[in-house]
Design a protein around this motif. Structure first.
Motif, PDB file in Angstrom:
ATOM      1  N   GLU A 150       0.773  -1.159   0.016  1.00  0.00           N
ATOM      2  CA  GLU A 150      -0.117   0.259  -0.110  1.00  0.00           C
ATOM      3  C   GLU A 150       0.945   1.045  -0.090  1.00  0.00           C
ATOM      4  OE1 GLU A 150      -2.783   2.353   3.192  1.00  0.00           O
ATOM      5  OE2 GLU A 150      -3.082   0.031   2.897  1.00  0.00           O
ATOM      6  N   ARG A 180       2.485   1.799  -3.280  1.00  0.00           N
ATOM      7  CA  ARG A 180       1.372   2.150  -4.288  1.00  0.00           C
ATOM      8  C   ARG A 180       1.123   3.513  -4.170  1.00  0.00           C
ATOM      9  NH1 ARG A 180      -1.772  -1.677  -3.003  1.00  0.00           N
ATOM     10  NH2 ARG A 180      -3.416  -0.776  -2.006  1.00  0.00           N
ATOM     11  N   ASP A 225      -9.079   3.205  -5.433  1.00  0.00           N
ATOM     12  CA  ASP A 225      -8.176   2.058  -4.618  1.00  0.00           C
ATOM     13  C   ASP A 225      -8.986   1.909  -3.403  1.00  0.00           C
ATOM     14  OD1 ASP A 225      -5.223   0.831  -5.037  1.00  0.00           O
ATOM     15  OD2 ASP A 225      -5.807   1.525  -2.615  1.00  0.00           O
ATOM     16  N   ALA A 258      -7.451   1.500  -0.629  1.00  0.00           N
ATOM     17  CA  ALA A 258      -6.819   2.207   0.733  1.00  0.00           C
ATOM     18  C   ALA A 258      -6.845   3.711   0.486  1.00  0.00           C
ATOM     19  CB  ALA A 258      -5.214   1.922   0.400  1.00  0.00           C
TER      20      ALA A 258
END
Length: 1630
Positions: A1570, A1573, A1610, A1612
């Motif tokens: 994460e 990303r 996304d 997250a």
């Protein structure tokens, strides 16, 4: 194109405004604002269009968009033209007034837009607002509120409009009927007044300097009249508060005379509001403004109202403060502001009012008063200077208050006093002590309940700790007050809770004294009796450090203070503690209270203590310290863990003491003073004894023995008053303590010292209490047995007897006999039953052998166990007894008659044997009489048809001959008769006539007469003569059986008989020992088993000597026999092994034989651990296991040293390989069962676990071979434990090799040669071990000194193609070790090393890439030492090969590859290969930047290094400097700041890389991590942010925009935030 792309970006962002995460919403707003940075008009237009097109968009999202508009307008106000400003104003006005009802957030956001526009276009905004603010009609509330806010934000622009606004507004005041409108008007008047006051304050900068306060006086007076006389009386609280908020600033604009005139009404009116409102902040604020206005005009009407003012304000300050309510806290500040005003104008009146209230008992009164006192001390310091003694004396009663809130307030007052010099006055010490007392408060006492107004952060203890530290560190004038006064608080128990802050403060004070040149800051106990001694401080700080995280980390604090006071503790400790204390502190930093191993931490502290005692090496000092430790034991009665540790410290100190008298005295006192009822204390005391026994085993055992024999263990009154009238339960607890002590002594004392004392001192004292019913004592027994078992390892006992059924009739007879009393002869039942059995025996068929045995045994027991008759019943009992004995003789004779063979005779004698050896004399005499009778019967009825051997002659003579020394004279005579008969039996079997008389045998008759009343010397001389007669007439084939039987006699309870057996054994061995080769196993086996039954030292020594004599003649046979002993070896078998180490020549033979045995068989065999298991297990084979255990026993004997030295390399190599091939190898199942059974039986001296046995043998070999330092180093580093585990074996081998290289260098050539021979082993683990050992040797320069480097390199290189990946990996490690062991040789072998490492990188047979990992790590170590010409050609290849590992799922591969990449870059510096390598640097730039956010710290650290090394190769000095600045080790990294800086420099100096960097970062948009990303769009955003517009063609915006749009979905939130942020930055490419 530009407009359409900006709109597209804006549309994407605006569609994301409805995200559920507030942070994403905020970032979308921010992105819209960033988009507006590039094209503000388009962004504003997009927002405006979106709002107009989405009329049904919910107002929370409209609010967010309006907030973005407000930011855009605020940041680009200078760029807006009037038309755009007009459009925005109309939009905001429409949004603000769209809903008639109040929607606060929405309308406030629209109002904020108008205020933002009004900062430049005030006329435009005012035009729109005034259009909705017409005379005669009430406007929308938000319009009035906007006017108020605009006045606050644009003072110079709005004040000129205020005259007209006020003239329009004043008539509206009377029209306002709704409270909400009235509140809005009050707010407007408040802000208008504040704006006017600000305008007048900066009149020199105002656009119209002619404005005067009196311009607004009339309007304000009119408004004041309405607000004060009408609206203030409203029932609506909100309106009243709005009125009073307005009255404060309005009072400054009223004419002076009108204010003076209104004060007598205004002040009481405002004060009256205190009673009407719970939240009085606005009242207090307004009151403060009114007071300031009154003071500024020099009001004379203020003084008469001081009493009411002080009372009202004091009542307000006494209101409890809720930290969750900001308004209440703010109210307190405003009230204190009022007190400040009054303190400066009337200090005497103020103190006269306040200080008497400190004596009040009410909590709130005292709290409020203390708060005011503290405030005026700080805010009116000049006025309070002369009042210091008066204020100090007034603190007497508050110091005694126990209320936590009052305590907190007192601490705050004391802190203020300290800053202003109060504590330097007389009485200041009491204030310091008070602070320390509060620091010592236990946290649990401050939990005041659910209604408490306290917060943890504001607790008394917390604020006291903070205060003490601040006074120590920031108030210079306090140093003289606190040092050394604070030292006195270290040792008293009541200040335990304050230790952490005390230690921290004292450390700082001590360091400060050093800095100013005070070299001597010792603890001078003689000069100040209140200060603790160095011993007391050492004990106290070390003890509390055992619970390091208690009390806010007192472990680290106490250790730091201990280090700071090293001169005071002992002059020799400074240099040593400088190296030993920091590792302890680092250990605490690495762990938390949850993860710290308490046992490991205590061991570290005890090691620190042992090291300290060794450095001091002063017995007097050590004894004094131990006395102080004992003295402090009672102080920890309520702290079992600390007390337990202090006991360990006492044991450690006593162990270091050389004065045995002190040790014995303190051990005795500890036993007497301990609280045996407490389990923890019992455990602690036992630990103390165990630790002490390491150095003083005999003294410890002696004290325990004396204690157990003392009156303490009796229920009646003992010699110690503390044990009077002890209950049974207390006595059981006392026993438990002693049992625990024995257990800990067995567990901790040196094995070689404990082993001989197990049977004599430890276990007997445990077993004597096994019948107890007390649960606690049972637990102590179990625990102690477990500890003893672990220490000496339990051994299996001999098998038990098994009984079977008998024919019914004989069985019934036996039941009758059994039912008779065992100790008396009262009826003839047993006589008759035996007679019946006599007849039954003679009938056919013959009884089964087992039945005959049972019958014989039962009858013997029934008769022989009868006690001798007493005087009163002599005649009757004697007759019955004689008849019964005759019946028994007949029965036995009948049974013998059924089998008149030597074997039949032997069976009968075997039944009699236990009675012959009975500890009761009358039983032995009867048994010998029966034996003589049976032997005579056998001799009288001997019929020998042919010459046959009397094969059990030796057994029978061995049984009877030792009885010639029996304590009973009658038994001796019968024994000699039996021996004589047996010898004649032998002669009969040899063919001699029955009436033949042999001269040698007949000499026994003369000896028989001499055994009546001899002294010991005569007795044993006679036994020797009997032995000689036996030796002369005994056939050679009977010698072994005779010896074996006599060996059994060594355990005879009659010491005379056992000694007689030794005399005869020695005689026989001396005369006939040369013929015993084939019988050695039997002799050894019987000897070993019988040694268990004796404790006589003489017999033990004789037995050992016998084994030695046998081994001297038949070494191989003895070794083979001992190896056949059951595993695990019991203590007696171990004793026999050690007996073979007496003479060096014999020891060398034994060691050689054992080495051969250990290597002869396979070390283990594969087996299925479980039935359904797919993975095979490994079971140890018996012969190598036994040989390993035997090697340990032989080498544990000091006398084996010369032999071990002679075989050092062979022993080391063989044992190391033995260790390797027994890792994870289990015992055979048969031995596992024996181990489990032995847990409840006698303990074995050592563990039988295969690997542990091998490790212990290796340790013994090193110790005996003079390599004690190797053993100690391995012990300190935990190497031995690592060797035992599969996970740590390689590391253990490496540590062993390192220790050997450091401490046993001269032995390495031969050891290496021995190990090289094992590298062709068929067992992978042995190849791994030998390779690992040799590889680690290269880590030391000793191989260079010994000229072993070349051969080692060649040997390792030969293993590069080994089928085992672990071997190949270790080869690479070894080659890389040259970098640290022989760095000067790296260049000479550069090509060879490089070829090997590159081969490791390309290893395709390792699915887990561990070889490649080792290659990368090794190459990183070698690069700096290699020749550039060797290195430069392969750098690109290496970089390309390791690049895939940058994104590996395995952290180790990522870290190693990235770090190696850094070293590759470093190798290019200044070498002329920068051009070739630049492509690789650029290719790795994005992964390195993004993996700075890797979830693994090791990877992040590697990225730092690699980036720092990459900088110079990018040909940008500024970028390289920035990388070094942000990424240097030890500096915290703010990733966003760094990435911004790096991207800025990249785009400035290397703008052509934009497209490549962006496209590479797109790959990481789908990363599984994460944080990575999220970092990828972040990197893209910064690159875009700093790129110039002309480089826009490098970036393909369509896929980038699409990817970012996808990231907005996304899962997250962090990723969505970063995606939105980057989308906002793309606007600059529009």
């Amino acid at each position: 194109m530009t407009e359409s792309y900006v709109k597209k970006l804006a549309a994407i962002l605006l569609d994301a405004i409805t995200d559920k995460d507030p942070l994403v919403q905020e970032q979308v707003c921010g992105a819209l604002c960033a988009l507006g940075e590039a094209a503000p008009e388009e962004a504003l237009g997009a927002c405006e269009e979106y709002l107009r097109q989405h009329e049904k968009l919910a107002h929370p999202y409209r609010t967010m968009i309006l907030r973005a508009v407000e930011v855009l307008v605020s940041s680009h106000i200078g760029e807006l033209d009037k038309a755009e400003a007009r459009a925005v104003t109309l939009l905001a006005s429409s949004e603000m007034t769209r809903a008639k009802e109040l929607v606060c957030d929405w309308q406030r956001a629209a109002s904020d837009v108008l205020v933002a526009v009004g900062k430049r276009f005030v006329s435009t905004v005012m035009e729109e607002l005034l259009s909705k603010f017409q005379p005669g009609a009430l406007p929308h509330c938000s319009v009035v509120q906007t006017l108020a806010n605009l006045a606050a934000s644009n003072v110079f622009g709005m004040v000129p409009f205020l005259t007209s606004i006020l003239s329009t507004m004043l008539p509206m005041l009377g029209m306002a009927k709704h409270d909400a409108m009235r509140v809005a008007f009050c707010c407007a008047l408040q802000h208008f007044s504040e704006s006017i006051l600000e305008y007048l304050a900066d009149l020199d900068q105002a656009p119209d300097p002619t404005v005067r306060k009196d311009t607004f006086a009339a309007d304000m007076l009119s408004a004041y009249d309405i607000l004060f006389n009408h609206w203030l009386q409203s029932r609506e609280a909100k309106l009243r508060l709005a009125v009073v908020e307005a009255l404060g600033p309005m009072s400054h604009l009223l004419p002076g005379e009108k204010l003076e005139e209104q004060l007598p009404k205004l002040l009481p009116g405002v004060l009256a509001l205190y009673k009407k409102h719970a939240e009085t902040f606005h009242v207090s604020k307004s009151l403060g403004q009114i007071l300031e206005a009154a003071v500024s005009v020099g009001s004379r009407t203020l003084e008469p109202q001081l009493d009411s003012l002080l009372a009202a304000l004091h009542a307000q300050i006494c209101v409890p403060v809720e930290s969750s309510s900001p308004l209440v806290v703010s109210n307190q500040k405003e009230v204190l502001r009022c007190f400040t005003v009054l303190a400066r104008c009337a200090p005497d009146r103020l103190l006269a009012f306040l200080l008497p209230k400190l004596d009040a008992s009410g909590e709130r009164t005292r709290l409020g008063t203390l708060q005011v006192v503290r405030h005026v001390i700080n805010s009116a310091a000049s006025q309070m200077e002369v009042k210091k003694p008066f204020i100090l004396s007034s603190m007497r009663l508050p110091l005694l208050d126990t209320n936590p809130k009052v305590k907190r307030a007192v601490v705050q007052v004391i802190s203020a006093m300290a800053h202003h010099g109060y504590l330097e006055q007389p009485g200041g010490e009491a204030m310091v002590e008070y602070i320390v007392q509060q620091c010592a408060l236990p946290p649990e006492t401050e939990k005041l309940g659910p209604d408490s107004e306290d917060l943890t952060a504001d607790s008394v203890r917390a604020i006291s700790i903070s205060t003490l530290y601040l006074l120590s560190t920031t108030v210079d004038r306090m140093s003289g007050v606190l040092w050394p006064y604070l030292l006195a608080f270290l040792t008293p128990v009541r200040f335990t809770g304050a230790l952490t802050p005390l230690c921290r403060s004292l450390v700082h004070l001590a360091q400060k004294r050093q800095e100013v040149g005070a070299e001597v800051f010792l603890i001078q106990s003689n000069s100040n009796v209140a200060l603790p001694s160095p011993y007391a401080i050492t004990t106290r700080l070390l003890t509390v450090a055992s619970q390091p995280y208690v009390g806010d980390g007192r472990g680290a604090a106490s250790l730091r203070l201990l280090n700071a006071l090293h001169r005071s503790i002992h002059p020799l400790l400074g240099q040593r503690w400088a190296t030993t204390v920091p590792p302890l502190l680092e250990h605490l930093d690495e762990f938390t209270e949850e993860t710290l191993s308490q046992k490991e931490w205590e061991e570290r502290l005890l090691a620190f203590l042992r090291d300290t005692l060794a450095v001091v090496s002063d017995n007097t000092w050590i004894c004094q310290l131990s006395l102080e430790m004992c003295k402090q034991l009672p102080c920890y009665s309520g702290l079992p863990q600390e007390k337990n540790f202090l006991y360990k410290c006492v044991g450690t100190a006593l162990g270091a003491a050389s004065s045995k008298d002190v040790v014995r005295k303190q051990l005795r006192e500890l036993l007497e003073a301990a609280g045996h009822q407490e389990e923890a204390e019992r455990e602690g005391l036992a630990c103390c004894f165990g630790i002490c026994a390491i150095s003083h085993l005999d003294d410890v055992l002696a004290q325990l023995g004396d204690f157990m024999r003392s009156d303490v263990f009796r229920k009646s009154t003992g010699i110690f008053n503390i044990f009077k009238e002890r209950s049974e339960n207390e006595l059981e607890k006392l026993k438990g303590t002693v049992i625990l002590c024995y257990g800990h002594v067995a567990a901790r004392a040196p094995r070689e010292l404990v082993l001989p004392k197990v049977e004599s001192d430890l276990l007997p004292n445990m077993f004597r209490y096994f019948s107890t019913k007390d649960p606690a004592l049972k637990l102590c027994l179990v625990q102690s047995v477990c500890m003893a078992s672990q220490a000496i390892c339990s051994s299996a006992q001999a098998g038990s007897f098994h009984f079977s059924r008998k024919p019914e009739l004989v069985a019934q007879m036996m039941e009758f006999i059994k039912a008779e009393p065992q100790d008396s002869l009262r009826s003839p039942i047993r006589k008759k039953a035996m007679l019946a059995c006599t007849y039954l025996v003679s009938l056919e068929p013959a009884l089964e052998e087992q039945m005959r045995a049972d019958l014989t045994r039962r009858c013997l027991h029934s008769v022989l166990s009868v006690l001798p008759d007493t005087e009163g019943e002599r005649d009757h009992q004697e007759s019955l007894y004689l008849d019964t004995m005759r019946a028994l003789e007949d029965l036995l004779t009948s049974l013998l008659r059924r089998d008149m063979t030597p074997q039949g005779l032997q069976i009968m004698v075997e039944h009699l044997s236990p009675w012959i050896k009975s500890p009761r004399g009358h039983e032995r005499a009867r048994a010998l009489g029966l034996s003589a009778c049976l032997l005579r019967h056998f001799l009288d009825h001997l019929r020998v048809g042919a010459l046959v051997p009397f094969h059990n002659l030796g057994l029978l003579i061995g049984l009877f001959s030792p009885r010639c020394a029996d304590l009973w004279p009658a038994t001796r005579r019968e024994a000699v008769s039996c021996v004589r008969t047996l010898l004649y039996l032998q002669l009969g079997y040899d063919g001699f006539a029955r009436d033949y008389r042999d001269d040698v045998v007949e000499r026994l008759l003369a000896l028989k007469d001499g055994l009546v009343h001899p002294d010991p010397d005569v007795l044993f001389h006679t036994c020797h003569s009997i032995g000689q007669i036996i030796a002369k007439r005994l056939p050679p084939e009977q010698l072994i059986s005779l010896l074996l039987t006599m060996f059994e006699g060594l355990g005879d309870p009659d010491k005379n008989c056992s000694r007689a057996a030794t005399v005869m054994i020695n005689c026989l061995l001396k005369e006939r020992g040369n013929v015993l080769l084939e019988k050695v196993p039997e002799l050894v086996t019987v000897l070993r088993s019988k040694l268990r039954d004796t404790q006589e030292e003489d017999i033990l020594q004789a037995a050992q000597h016998s084994v030695y004599l046998l081994a001297s003649q038949h070494c191989a046979a003895v070794v083979a026999s001992l190896l056949g002993s059951p595993l695990p070896f019991d203590s007696h078998t171990c004793t026999l092994w050690r007996a073979l180490a007496v003479e060096p020549g014999l020891t060398t033979q034994v060691l050689g034989l054992l080495l051969d045995k250990m290597s002869k068989d396979v070390p283990f065999k594969e087996t299925r651990t479980f039935l359904l298991s797919s993975s095979p297990g490994r079971e140890a084979t018996l012969l190598p296991l036994a040989a390993t255990c035997a090697l340990y026993e032989v080498m544990s004997t000091p006398a084996s040293g010369p032999a071990v030295l002679g075989l050092y390399p062979q022993l080391f190599a063989a044992l190391l390989q033995r260790v390797s091939c027994t890792v994870d190898v289990v015992l055979p199942r048969t031995l596992q069962a024996k181990e489990r059974r032995s847990a409840a039986s006698a303990p074995a001296p050592r563990t039988l676990e295969p690997c542990s046995s091998a490790v212990e043998a290796l340790q013994a070999m090193l110790l005996r071979g003079g390599s004690e330092d190797v053993v100690q180093r391995m012990e300190l580093e935990g190497g031995w434990q690592l060797l035992r585990t599969s996970a740590g074996h390689e590391e253990g081998v490496a540590r062993l090799a390192s220790a050997m290289a450091k401490f046993a260098g001269p032995r390495l050539p031969l050891v290496m040669a021995a190990l090289v021979g094992t590298q062709g082993s068929t067992y992978e683990i042995q190849r791994v071990t030998s390779t690992g050992f040799l590889a680690e040797l290269l880590n030391s320069n000793v191989v260079n000194d010994l000229m072993l480097l070349e051969s080692l390199l060649d040997n390792l290189a030969a293993r590069q193609k080994d089928p085992c990946a672990s071997v190949r990996r270790l080869v690479l490690r070894g080659l890389a070790n040259i970098a640290s062991g022989s760095p000067d040789k790296v260049q000479a072998h550069g090509p060879q090393l490089l070829t090997a490492v590159l081969g490791g990188l390309d290893d395709r047979d390792d699915p887990h890439n561990l070889v490649a990992l080792e290659a990368m790590v090794g190459l990183a170590r070698l690069l700096d030492l290699m020749e550039p010409q060797d290195l430069h050609p392969v750098l690109p290849h290496v970089a390309i090969r390791i690049r895939p590992f940058f994104d590996s799922e395995k952290m180790e591969l990522r870290s190693a590859s990235i770090r190696l990449f850094g070293h590759l870059n470093k190798a290019c510096h200044g070498g002329g290969c920068e051009d070739v390598f630049l492509e690789q640097v650029v290719g790795g730039l994005v992964p390195l930047l993004l993996h700075l956010q890797d979830p693994q710290a090791a990877v992040s650290s590697a990225c730092r290094f690699a980036l720092c090394m990459s900088g110079p190769n990018l040909r940008c000095e500024e970028l390289a400097a920035a990388l070094q600045k942000h990424l240097r080790e030890g500096r915290g990294l703010h990733f966003g700041e760094f990435l911004n800086c790096a991207c800025k420099l990249l785009m400035h100096h290397l703008p052509d890389l934009l497209g490549r960097l962006v496209s590479t970062s797109l790959f990481y948009f789908k990363s599984s991590w994460e944080d990575v990303r999220a970092a990828a769009p972040m990197l893209t955003g910064f690159l875009v942010l700093h790129a110039e517009a002309e480089h826009r063609p490098q970036v393909d915006l369509e896929p980038l925009t699409a990817a970012l749009q996808l990231l907005l979905k996304d899962p997250a939130p962090l990723v969505r935030v970063k995606a939105a942020e980057t989308l906002g930055r793309l606007g600059k490419f529009a």
